[in-house]
Design an enzyme around this catalytic site. Structure first.
Site, short mmCIF file in Angstrom:
data_model
loop_
_atom_site.label_atom_id
_atom_site.label_comp_id
_atom_site.label_asym_id
_atom_site.label_seq_id
_atom_site.Cartn_x
_atom_site.Cartn_y
_atom_site.Cartn_z
N CYS A 61 55.26 -29.56 37.08
CA CYS A 61 54.73 -27.88 37.02
C CYS A 61 55.54 -26.86 37.54
O CYS A 61 56.15 -27.11 38.53
CB CYS A 61 52.89 -28.09 37.57
SG CYS A 61 52.43 -29.51 37.47
N TYR A 85 50.47 -40.43 29.28
CA TYR A 85 50.46 -40.22 30.45
C TYR A 85 48.52 -41.13 31.69
O TYR A 85 47.96 -40.88 31.31
CB TYR A 85 49.82 -38.42 30.75
CG TYR A 85 50.44 -38.37 32.58
CD1 TYR A 85 50.65 -38.58 33.27
CD2 TYR A 85 49.10 -37.24 32.83
CE1 TYR A 85 50.78 -37.63 34.26
CE2 TYR A 85 49.44 -36.80 34.79
CZ TYR A 85 50.35 -37.26 35.43
OH TYR A 85 50.34 -36.47 36.47
N HIS A 105 50.29 -40.44 38.73
CA HIS A 105 49.95 -39.72 39.76
C HIS A 105 48.00 -39.78 40.33
O HIS A 105 47.87 -38.48 41.21
CB HIS A 105 50.64 -38.28 39.58
CG HIS A 105 51.88 -38.38 39.80
ND1 HIS A 105 52.53 -37.37 38.17
CD2 HIS A 105 52.50 -39.00 40.37
CE1 HIS A 105 53.53 -37.93 38.30
NE2 HIS A 105 53.60 -38.56 39.32
N ASP A 141 55.29 -38.61 45.32
CA ASP A 141 56.29 -38.77 44.73
C ASP A 141 57.03 -37.90 44.89
O ASP A 141 58.13 -38.27 44.60
CB ASP A 141 55.42 -38.75 43.01
CG ASP A 141 56.17 -39.38 42.41
OD1 ASP A 141 57.35 -40.41 42.29
OD2 ASP A 141 56.59 -38.87 41.37
#
Length: 702
Positions: A41, A182, A185, A277
């Protein structure tokens, strides 16, 4: 036509690094080397698509073989306002994404898109649609939104598969080469279906491991069928939530991957959540994920990419040679140095800007502002200001420049001015370069930050037109006597010791005999007398917590006091607040939230409840005030007062930059240094003109 100066000359690359430049087959595609910019991001998203396209395209120029987007919302029924990501809700979004894919392709890289349906992570504050997930549960957002997701029924699941497939086809039309499934996370619906923490279903999509991966399998198969032989389909999955068997854990995810081993074209493996992460260097070493990803390659014949804030080239080679990873994944190192692969390829190891792991880049996403980087001040300015991390405009004049101060702003200004071709004299009052960075890097957990100094010092050593002078504590008369036409002051700042900060805009009462210290005092080697210390944090970034940690390590009984709800509250934006608070508690530091410090007497810190005003005195042999800073502006003010002498002394302009103008983050300082060097002698914009380019939303027809 402007003349641009590229920096750095190719060197001989040791043959042991050749393995990093072997091509890698990803489904029907071939990546030109093993460097893979994983999705990350950036705070620009749908608001700044052209700036974003140029940022990604520049990484392709820097040698990355695969460049991916951030999360791209695939349907309006799951969006994560206030976060600004990309969108692919309908065909209107295709041109913005196509612009990015085109910029990536211009330099021979593959373009990847991470399609995301956030599900229980999407509060839908913009669309006002009801969120959906595998169970009736509150949305799992960073801000505890008072919204719940409803349990998806079979028709919802069929709809979601259809929406995903529509987005896949749009992504293909936009020109993307890799189209993600995806499941990582804890930020997307597939992760929620995989994890028992969220998936409490008893139908064919819940319960057993095979059932929980069913939706991921179905969507992967549908995506591969839709793209045929034109695109690759990676799966991004988190191998551990670090919650034990209460969440996804390593052995279970390895079983999941084993069941689907060769279905996707690539496995992109991570930890969950995002804060695990992408830990800051204060709480995670380079390669910290390796124990969790070392077995994945044994479960599949397809390539595996993983991250670990890798900057050590030898470690990258080791990962490939040991068969742990096929491609070196990076988000933050690709931000700190978009040309990392090219520099390794050319053997230019001293020119690499190593990521310091401060996560100021992440704060852009959390504050909905364009991404910034402490090491790379050109980040997000590639299109807005026309900056390039490896090229600068040639100097327009031969007038020399005096830089006063060898901290982050001064170092960045000096090395960039030197690369432009200016004769630069850098005057440093002390005997070492680095300023605040050098001092802060000696504090607990911040040693990696010294890379800010190391990179710039190495760059300056390669520049014959940059001279450094130590022990140069200059006065205004000294500066005037030099006759150097341009003077830039980067003299830094000092922490206040009077209590002025967010809560108090005037000094607080401090009685005679009270021992009061500032972080500047502590970093200069002064420590409290006695055994008890109160750290008053009205700064709310990292320094208050670091001061408390340092004193605790030295054996003091420490009480940390803050008017906020928690320790170092702004570090929520760098995803480390909970790590900071945990470490402080583990070190025996008492944390007192919602308390204001209103006065100091010998042996006592006079505190009050921020809500009721009820007074509470805390015993304290010393109080450390972490509040605001004052710019070291005396030299600047003295020179301004002597303006009538400038012409006779040959001085044309005097500027203050970085902390010397207004104290802020180290990232602000390096940006200020870069901006000064980039804009010197350039034609300034009109007084009423924006100093950067922006995109404005087009009005829809009435």
């Amino acid at each position: 036509m402007e003349e641009w100066i590229p920096w750095g000359q190719p060197q001989t690359r040791p043959p042991r690094y050749d393995v990093l430049f072997e091509p890698v087959t990803i489904g029907p595609l071939t990546a030109r080397n093993r460097f893979y910019q994983v999705p990350h991001c950036n705070g620009m998203g749908y608001r700044d698509p052209t700036a974003l396209a140029h940022m990604r395209g520049l990484k392709a120029e820097g040698g990355w073989a695969v460049i991916c987007t951030e999360q791209v919302e695939l349907h309006h029924s799951s969006e994560i306002t206030p976060f600004i990501e990309l969108r692919l809700w309908d065909d209107q979004d295709i041109p913005a994404l196509a612009r990015m894919a085109d910029k990536i392709h211009e330099h021979g890289a593959l373009a990847g898109i991470e399609l995301a349906y956030n599900g229980m992570n999407g509060p839908n504050l913009y669309s006002r649609e009801v969120p959906m997930g595998p169970a009736h549960l509150p949305v799992a957002t960073f801000t505890y939104d008072p919204v719940q997701a409803r349990r998806m029924d079979k028709q919802d699941i069929r709809n979601l598969r259809r929406w995903h497939l529509q987005a896949v086809k749009r992504a293909q039309r936009a020109g993307f080469d890799l189209i993600y499934v995806y499941a990582a996370h804890a930020l997307g619906f597939l992760h929620h279906f995989l994890s028992r923490r969220y998936n409490q279903r008893t139908d064919e999509y819940g319960g057993s491991l095979e059932n929980r991966i069913r939706l991921m399998r179905e969507i992967t198969e549908e995506t591969k069928e839709a793209v045929g032989a034109t695109c690759a389909v990676p799966i991004r999955i988190s191998v551990d939530e670090l919650l034990g068997e209460g969440g996804l854990y390593q052995e279970e995810v390895e079983d999941m991957i084993g069941l689907m081993g060769d279905l996707p074209d690539l496995w992109d493996v991570t930890l969950a959540g995002w804060e695990n992460d992408s830990r800051t260097s204060r709480f995670g070493e380079e390669g910290e994920q390796e124990p969790f990803i070392r077995n994945i390659r044994k479960l599949t014949s397809k390539p595996v990419v993983g991250v670990g804030r890798y900057t050590s080239v030898d470690r990258m080679v080791s990962l490939v040679n040991k068969g742990i990873l096929d491609m070196i994944g990076a988000a933050r190192p690709s931000i700190a140095d978009p040309f990392l692969p090219k520099k390794i390829e050319e053997g230019r190891f001293d020119d690499i800007r190593e990521c310091i792991g401060c996560n100021i880049c992440v704060s852009g996403d959390f504050t909905q502002s364009p991404i910034r980087c402490t090491q790379n001040p050109t980040m997000a300015e590639e299109w807005r200001k026309g900056w390039h991390p490896e090229r600068v405009r040639r100097a327009k004049t031969d007038k020399p420049v005096l830089v006063v101060g060898g901290g982050p702003a001064g170092l960045e200004a000096a090395q960039t001015l030197g690369k432009r071709g200016y004769a630069v004299s850098l005057a440093e009052a002390g005997t070492e370069l680095g300023g605040r960075v050098l001092k802060e890097a000696r504090l607990p957990g911040l040693s990696a930050w010294v890379r800010v100094v190391d990179y710039r010092r190495l760059q300056m050593h390669q520049l014959p037109n940059v001279d450094t002078y130590f022990d140069s504590n200059l006065t205004a008369d000294d500066v005037l006597s030099f006759g150097i036409p341009r003077v830039v002051l980067a003299t830094g700042s000092r922490w206040r010791a009077d209590g002025v900060g967010h809560r108090h805009t005037l000094p607080i009462p401090i009685a005679d005999g009270a021992q009061v210290l500032s972080p500047t005092d502590i970093m200069d080697g002064r420590l409290p007398n006695g055994k008890t210390a109160v750290v008053w944090d009205d700064d709310h970034y990292y320094m208050g917590g670091v001061m408390a940690e340092l004193l605790a390590e030295k054996g003091y009984d420490v009480t940390y006091v803050t008017p906020a709800s928690e320790a170092s509250t702004w570090t929520r934006n760098t995803m480390e607040q909970h790590f900071i608070q945990k470490r402080m508690l583990e070190k025996g530091i008492k944390i007192r939230a919602f308390l204001g410090l209103d006065g100091i007497r010998p042996g006592l810190a006079e505190c009050v409840c921020v809500f009721t005003g009820k007074r509470e005195d805390l015993e304290a042999d010393a109080v450390v005030l972490v509040t605001a800073r004052l710019p070291n502006e005396q030299l600047y003010q003295d020179l301004l007062a002597a303006r009538e002498r400038w012409a006779d002394a040959g001085i044309e302009r005097v500027d203050a930059i970085g902390d010397a103008l207004a104290p802020a983050t180290i990232a602000h300082a390096t940006y200020a240094g870069r901006r000064y060097a980039e804009e010197l002698d350039e034609t300034p914009p009109r007084d009423d003109a924006l100093p950067f380019r922006r995109e404005v939303t087009a009005l829809a027809p009435l």
